[in-house]
Design a protein around this motif. Sequence first.
Motif, mmCIF file in Angstrom:
data_model
loop_
_atom_site.group_PDB
_atom_site.id
_atom_site.type_symbol
_atom_site.label_atom_id
_atom_site.label_comp_id
_atom_site.label_asym_id
_atom_site.label_seq_id
_atom_site.Cartn_x
_atom_site.Cartn_y
_atom_site.Cartn_z
ATOM 1 N N GLY A 86 0.785 -1.224 0.000
ATOM 2 C CA GLY A 86 0.000 0.000 0.000
ATOM 3 C C GLY A 86 0.820 1.278 0.000
ATOM 4 N N LEU A 87 2.123 1.174 0.270
ATOM 5 C CA LEU A 87 2.979 2.363 0.311
ATOM 6 C C LEU A 87 3.913 2.482 -0.883
ATOM 7 C CD1 LEU A 87 4.036 2.536 4.077
ATOM 8 C CD2 LEU A 87 2.236 3.810 2.902
ATOM 9 N N LEU A 88 3.934 1.482 -1.744
ATOM 10 C CA LEU A 88 4.884 1.496 -2.860
ATOM 11 C C LEU A 88 4.758 2.734 -3.737
ATOM 12 C CD1 LEU A 88 4.949 -2.244 -3.950
ATOM 13 C CD2 LEU A 88 6.772 -0.932 -2.846
ATOM 14 N N ALA A 89 3.552 3.241 -3.914
ATOM 15 C CA ALA A 89 3.358 4.396 -4.784
ATOM 16 C C ALA A 89 3.695 5.718 -4.095
ATOM 17 C CB ALA A 89 1.914 4.438 -5.276
ATOM 18 N N THR A 90 3.768 5.724 -2.766
ATOM 19 C CA THR A 90 3.928 6.995 -2.060
ATOM 20 C C THR A 90 5.185 7.102 -1.211
ATOM 21 O OG1 THR A 90 2.603 6.177 -0.202
ATOM 22 C CG2 THR A 90 1.427 7.363 -1.950
ATOM 23 N N ALA A 91 5.926 6.018 -1.027
ATOM 24 C CA ALA A 91 7.112 6.046 -0.155
ATOM 25 C C ALA A 91 8.370 5.727 -0.945
ATOM 26 C CB ALA A 91 6.949 5.037 0.980
ATOM 27 N N THR A 92 9.487 6.241 -0.446
ATOM 28 C CA THR A 92 10.783 5.929 -1.032
ATOM 29 C C THR A 92 11.830 5.967 0.077
ATOM 30 O OG1 THR A 92 12.292 6.393 -2.886
ATOM 31 C CG2 THR A 92 11.447 8.300 -1.664
ATOM 32 N N SER A 93 13.076 5.755 -0.290
ATOM 33 C CA SER A 93 14.173 5.820 0.679
ATOM 34 C C SER A 93 15.354 6.542 0.054
ATOM 35 C CB SER A 93 14.594 4.413 1.108
ATOM 36 O OG SER A 93 15.261 3.743 0.048
ATOM 37 N N VAL A 94 16.263 6.965 0.896
ATOM 38 C CA VAL A 94 17.481 7.616 0.407
ATOM 39 C C VAL A 94 18.229 6.656 -0.510
ATOM 40 C CG1 VAL A 94 19.693 8.613 1.106
ATOM 41 C CG2 VAL A 94 17.620 9.131 2.424
ATOM 42 N N ARG A 95 18.291 5.391 -0.149
ATOM 43 C CA ARG A 95 18.988 4.402 -0.972
ATOM 44 C C ARG A 95 18.356 4.279 -2.362
ATOM 45 N NH1 ARG A 95 20.932 -1.421 0.959
ATOM 46 N NH2 ARG A 95 21.937 -2.077 -0.966
ATOM 47 N N LEU A 96 17.033 4.235 -2.410
ATOM 48 C CA LEU A 96 16.358 4.108 -3.709
ATOM 49 C C LEU A 96 16.577 5.343 -4.574
ATOM 50 C CD1 LEU A 96 13.010 2.440 -2.612
ATOM 51 C CD2 LEU A 96 14.869 1.393 -3.932
ATOM 52 N N VAL A 97 16.597 6.512 -3.957
ATOM 53 C CA VAL A 97 16.780 7.749 -4.711
ATOM 54 C C VAL A 97 18.227 7.919 -5.159
ATOM 55 C CG1 VAL A 97 16.698 10.271 -4.537
ATOM 56 C CG2 VAL A 97 14.835 8.898 -3.607
ATOM 57 N N SER A 98 19.165 7.607 -4.260
ATOM 58 C CA SER A 98 20.580 7.836 -4.571
ATOM 59 C C SER A 98 21.238 6.669 -5.295
ATOM 60 C CB SER A 98 21.365 8.117 -3.285
ATOM 61 O OG SER A 98 21.446 6.938 -2.477
ATOM 62 N N GLY A 99 20.626 5.496 -5.192
ATOM 63 C CA GLY A 99 21.215 4.322 -5.832
ATOM 64 C C GLY A 99 22.300 3.654 -5.020
ATOM 65 N N ARG A 100 22.468 4.077 -3.776
ATOM 66 C CA ARG A 100 23.511 3.462 -2.935
ATOM 67 C C ARG A 100 23.082 3.502 -1.473
ATOM 68 N NH1 ARG A 100 26.334 7.686 -0.645
ATOM 69 N NH2 ARG A 100 26.089 9.648 -1.710
#
Length: 163
Positions: free
Chosen positions: A46-60
Motif C-alpha cells: 500500500g505504500l509502494l506508490a507513495t514512499a521511497t528511501s534515500v537508498r532508492l533515490v541515490s542508488g547506494r
Amino acid sequence: MDVKWPNDLIVEGRKVGGVLCERCGEHVLVGVGLNLNHERCDFPAGLLATATSVRLVSGRPVAHADVLTKVVDALARIRASLLPEIPASELAALKARSSLAGCGLWIDGIVRHSSERPRNVERLPVTAGNILADGSLEVHDDAGRRLRLISGTVRRATATSGS
C-alpha cells in the motif's frame, strides 16, 4: 527535496521521511524519521506508490551514523538560533520547496480567519497558499477567504477525495 506541510519530506514525489515538533512546556520535542536503506520490497504494498528511501533515490546505501551526525548538527544550529518566526531567507527557501502551493486540498485541523477565533474543521476543501513565518499554512476556502491552518493534516484533493 520538497516539503509537504506540516511535516513530510518528499523526494521525486514520494515521502522519504518526516519531522514532528511538539511544545512541552518551555521545550520543543523533535522527532525525525527517515527511510534510509529500504529497498522497494521493504515497503508494504500500500505504500509502494507513495514512499521511497534515500537508498532508492541515490542508488547506494547510506551509513546511519553519517546521517545521524548531519541531522544532529543541523538541529544544533537551529537550536542556537531559535527565533519566534522563521527568518525571511529560510522562509523563502521553504516556500520554494513547498509541494502544496496552489493545490486543491482537504484539510482537518485548526484554522483561523483574522476576524474569528480558531476553529476545528474536518474535510474542508481549500486551495493551498504559502507557508507563513509562524509556520502555519495559508489556505483559501471556497468563498475565497484567507485562513491560516495552524495545526492539522492535509490531503491533496482528487475527484474522489470528497466523497
